[in-house]
Design a protein around this motif. Structure first.
Motif, PDB file in Angstrom:
ATOM      1  N   TYR A  46       0.832  -1.209   0.000  1.00  0.00           N
ATOM      2  CA  TYR A  46       0.000   0.000   0.000  1.00  0.00           C
ATOM      3  C   TYR A  46       0.866   1.258   0.000  1.00  0.00           C
ATOM      4  O   TYR A  46       0.642   2.183  -0.784  1.00  0.00           O
ATOM      5  CB  TYR A  46      -0.904   0.054   1.226  1.00  0.00           C
ATOM      6  N   ILE A  47       1.841   1.283   0.909  1.00  0.00           N
ATOM      7  CA  ILE A  47       2.694   2.463   1.054  1.00  0.00           C
ATOM      8  C   ILE A  47       3.501   2.692  -0.221  1.00  0.00           C
ATOM      9  O   ILE A  47       3.640   3.821  -0.693  1.00  0.00           O
ATOM     10  CB  ILE A  47       3.627   2.321   2.279  1.00  0.00           C
ATOM     11  N   ARG A  48       4.012   1.620  -0.791  1.00  0.00           N
ATOM     12  CA  ARG A  48       4.788   1.734  -2.032  1.00  0.00           C
ATOM     13  C   ARG A  48       3.907   2.310  -3.146  1.00  0.00           C
ATOM     14  O   ARG A  48       4.352   3.146  -3.925  1.00  0.00           O
ATOM     15  CB  ARG A  48       5.344   0.375  -2.432  1.00  0.00           C
ATOM     16  N   LYS A  49       2.666   1.868  -3.228  1.00  0.00           N
ATOM     17  CA  LYS A  49       1.768   2.362  -4.277  1.00  0.00           C
ATOM     18  C   LYS A  49       1.447   3.847  -4.099  1.00  0.00           C
ATOM     19  O   LYS A  49       1.181   4.539  -5.076  1.00  0.00           O
ATOM     20  CB  LYS A  49       0.490   1.536  -4.321  1.00  0.00           C
ATOM     21  N   LEU A  50       1.484   4.330  -2.859  1.00  0.00           N
ATOM     22  CA  LEU A  50       1.238   5.759  -2.649  1.00  0.00           C
ATOM     23  C   LEU A  50       2.281   6.619  -3.363  1.00  0.00           C
ATOM     24  O   LEU A  50       1.977   7.737  -3.770  1.00  0.00           O
ATOM     25  CB  LEU A  50       1.199   6.098  -1.161  1.00  0.00           C
ATOM     26  N   THR A  51       3.484   6.102  -3.521  1.00  0.00           N
ATOM     27  CA  THR A  51       4.500   6.883  -4.232  1.00  0.00           C
ATOM     28  C   THR A  51       4.096   7.112  -5.686  1.00  0.00           C
ATOM     29  O   THR A  51       4.461   8.134  -6.273  1.00  0.00           O
ATOM     30  CB  THR A  51       5.888   6.204  -4.183  1.00  0.00           C
ATOM     31  N   ASP A  52       3.341   6.160  -6.263  1.00  0.00           N
ATOM     32  CA  ASP A  52       2.878   6.329  -7.644  1.00  0.00           C
ATOM     33  C   ASP A  52       1.935   7.521  -7.786  1.00  0.00           C
ATOM     34  O   ASP A  52       1.849   8.123  -8.852  1.00  0.00           O
ATOM     35  CB  ASP A  52       2.160   5.073  -8.139  1.00  0.00           C
ATOM     36  N   PHE A  53       1.227   7.852  -6.730  1.00  0.00           N
ATOM     37  CA  PHE A  53       0.268   8.950  -6.794  1.00  0.00           C
ATOM     38  C   PHE A  53       0.927  10.313  -6.716  1.00  0.00           C
ATOM     39  O   PHE A  53       0.284  11.326  -6.936  1.00  0.00           O
ATOM     40  CB  PHE A  53      -0.811   8.770  -5.719  1.00  0.00           C
ATOM     41  N   ARG A  54       2.208  10.342  -6.433  1.00  0.00           N
ATOM     42  CA  ARG A  54       2.936  11.621  -6.473  1.00  0.00           C
ATOM     43  C   ARG A  54       2.919  12.178  -7.891  1.00  0.00           C
ATOM     44  O   ARG A  54       2.863  13.383  -8.084  1.00  0.00           O
ATOM     45  CB  ARG A  54       4.354  11.450  -5.963  1.00  0.00           C
ATOM     46  N   ASN A  55       2.965  11.298  -8.907  1.00  0.00           N
ATOM     47  CA  ASN A  55       2.929  11.760 -10.290  1.00  0.00           C
ATOM     48  C   ASN A  55       1.609  12.454 -10.609  1.00  0.00           C
ATOM     49  O   ASN A  55       1.589  13.488 -11.277  1.00  0.00           O
ATOM     50  CB  ASN A  55       3.156  10.599 -11.261  1.00  0.00           C
ATOM     51  N   SER A  56       0.505  11.902 -10.146  1.00  0.00           N
ATOM     52  CA  SER A  56      -0.795  12.539 -10.361  1.00  0.00           C
ATOM     53  C   SER A  56      -0.852  13.885  -9.665  1.00  0.00           C
ATOM     54  O   SER A  56      -1.393  14.849 -10.202  1.00  0.00           O
ATOM     55  CB  SER A  56      -1.932  11.655  -9.838  1.00  0.00           C
ATOM     56  N   ALA A  57      -0.292  13.937  -8.468  1.00  0.00           N
ATOM     57  CA  ALA A  57      -0.277  15.209  -7.745  1.00  0.00           C
ATOM     58  C   ALA A  57       0.596  16.230  -8.470  1.00  0.00           C
ATOM     59  O   ALA A  57       0.248  17.410  -8.552  1.00  0.00           O
ATOM     60  CB  ALA A  57       0.217  15.000  -6.320  1.00  0.00           C
ATOM     61  N   ASP A  58       1.718  15.774  -9.010  1.00  0.00           N
ATOM     62  CA  ASP A  58       2.561  16.678  -9.809  1.00  0.00           C
ATOM     63  C   ASP A  58       1.774  17.206 -11.002  1.00  0.00           C
ATOM     64  O   ASP A  58       1.876  18.388 -11.353  1.00  0.00           O
ATOM     65  CB  ASP A  58       3.816  15.964 -10.298  1.00  0.00           C
ATOM     66  N   ASP A  59       0.995  16.343 -11.622  1.00  0.00           N
ATOM     67  CA  ASP A  59       0.161  16.748 -12.750  1.00  0.00           C
ATOM     68  C   ASP A  59      -0.840  17.813 -12.297  1.00  0.00           C
ATOM     69  O   ASP A  59      -0.990  18.863 -12.928  1.00  0.00           O
ATOM     70  CB  ASP A  59      -0.571  15.527 -13.321  1.00  0.00           C
ATOM     71  N   ALA A  60      -1.516  17.555 -11.180  1.00  0.00           N
ATOM     72  CA  ALA A  60      -2.508  18.508 -10.677  1.00  0.00           C
ATOM     73  C   ALA A  60      -1.871  19.846 -10.319  1.00  0.00           C
ATOM     74  O   ALA A  60      -2.460  20.903 -10.543  1.00  0.00           O
ATOM     75  CB  ALA A  60      -3.227  17.928  -9.460  1.00  0.00           C
TER      76      ALA A  60
END
Length: 137
Positions: free
Chosen positions: A76-90
């Motif tokens: 779960y925690i590792r997958k949260l790092t993937d969402f940093r890209n979406s946040a960068d996009d936003a």
């Protein structure tokens, strides 16, 4: 995020101040309920950037690499790092001739964030309680 977990964070008597974390989590819950994907992405990014000191670390990448999570929570925690890209996009994609495609479906499952917050709660050092002075008989 889980209301009982938020209540446990509020009740935690720790050396670190939790007011900002609690505000970010509260705002994430509100924006999620109101279906605001950009605000949710940015708030999630802020939470990921904010919690490493709870683990004695400086960055979220260090948390992922160095904290001993169980197998499921580690995933779960590792997958949260993937969402940093979406946040960068936003946060950083400027206006263009193409429409934006971020939606609520681009957010991680709340289970991932709850796992992170539970580990934050478990890792926080508590404030030492004063001991009563020993009086001589």
């Amino acid at each position: 995020m889980d209301e009982a977990l938020i209540a446990d964070l509020k009740a935690k008597n720790t050396v670190l101040q939790l007011d900002k974390l609690l505000a970010l989590v509260g705002e994430l819950n509100t924006n999620h309920a109101d279906r605001h994907p950009y605000a949710c992405q940015m708030l999630l990014r802020a939470i990921l950037d904010h919690v490493p000191p709870a683990f004695g670390l400086r960055t979220f990448e260090q948390v992922v690499a160095n904290v001993a999570f169980g197998k499921t929570d580690k995933a779960y925690i590792r997958k949260l790092t993937d969402f940093r890209n979406s946040a960068d996009d936003a946060l950083h994609r400027p206006m263009s001739t193409r429409p934006s495609r971020l939606s609520m479906d681009d957010l991680p499952p709340r289970t991932y964030i709850n796992a992170l917050l539970q580990h934050v709660l478990d890792s926080l050092r508590t404030v030492p309680q004063p001991t009563a002075p020993v009086t001589a008989p």
